[in-house]
Design an enzyme around this catalytic site. Sequence first.
Site, mmCIF file in Angstrom:
data_model
loop_
_atom_site.group_PDB
_atom_site.id
_atom_site.type_symbol
_atom_site.label_atom_id
_atom_site.label_comp_id
_atom_site.label_asym_id
_atom_site.label_seq_id
_atom_site.Cartn_x
_atom_site.Cartn_y
_atom_site.Cartn_z
ATOM 1 N N CYS A 96 -16.625 66.806 -75.337
ATOM 2 C CA CYS A 96 -15.886 65.565 -75.582
ATOM 3 C C CYS A 96 -16.326 65.121 -76.960
ATOM 4 O O CYS A 96 -17.461 64.682 -77.143
ATOM 5 C CB CYS A 96 -16.197 64.478 -74.560
ATOM 6 S SG CYS A 96 -15.478 62.892 -75.047
ATOM 7 N N CYS A 99 -16.922 61.022 -77.042
ATOM 8 C CA CYS A 99 -18.028 60.377 -76.318
ATOM 9 C C CYS A 99 -18.621 61.361 -75.322
ATOM 10 O O CYS A 99 -19.362 62.247 -75.705
ATOM 11 C CB CYS A 99 -17.586 59.083 -75.663
ATOM 12 S SG CYS A 99 -15.979 59.150 -74.837
ATOM 13 N N SER A 100 -18.305 61.230 -74.051
ATOM 14 C CA SER A 100 -18.948 62.093 -73.061
ATOM 15 C C SER A 100 -18.057 62.307 -71.844
ATOM 16 O O SER A 100 -18.545 62.397 -70.731
ATOM 17 C CB SER A 100 -20.277 61.476 -72.626
ATOM 18 O OG SER A 100 -20.045 60.160 -72.132
ATOM 19 N N CYS A 101 -16.738 62.368 -72.048
ATOM 20 C CA CYS A 101 -15.829 62.536 -70.916
ATOM 21 C C CYS A 101 -16.131 63.867 -70.219
ATOM 22 O O CYS A 101 -16.363 64.888 -70.868
ATOM 23 C CB CYS A 101 -14.377 62.487 -71.392
ATOM 24 S SG CYS A 101 -13.978 60.861 -72.082
#
Length: 195
Positions: A96, A99-101
């Site tokens: 991602c 961010c951190s999906c």
Amino acid sequence: MSDDLAIRAEALEALLTERGLVNAEAIDAVVSHFENDLGPLNGAQVVARAWTDPAYRKRLLADGTRAIAELGFEGPQGDKIVVVENTPEVHNLVVCTLCSCYPWPVLGLPPAWYKSPAYRARAVREPRAVLQEFGVELADDVEVRVWDSSAEIRYLVLPARPAGSEDLGIEALRALVSRDAMIGVATVTHPGGGA
Ligand code: FE
């Protein structure tokens, strides 16, 4: 996770720790459980089923969210999961960049390195170098496809079934599948079966 949610979680953790209600080690243990056990076991079950049930594999690649829900895995951060399959010609890698999906229902919480700026940038810019650092050696003619997860679509890698695993049942297969293999930074190997 949105930044806002992350900040709220951190604030809550700080407050609970300060009041002596929890300690950081206990929280780390819970997070580690979600990172390494709970979530990825679900994904591994999906993978093992796909390896042993051609009709399920077909449904999984056509509509990941729905096929994953068939096994009872759904919920937050899993509204749309797309499954991408590793083959002798193609290796898939998930990141991602923003961010951190991450697909929580099948993988749990993302590991710290997945959220790091270095991984997020380098997975796109130099995926082969990143893969090499994770210990994945690909032949030059294998195409690397990088998938950028987002709040809308989260990706799960269906790793290649390892050589020598033909006789294994679904539970034994499931045990071979690591979290990292479903992100694409590892391959699945069968200790008894060569590659
Ligand atoms: Fe994200």
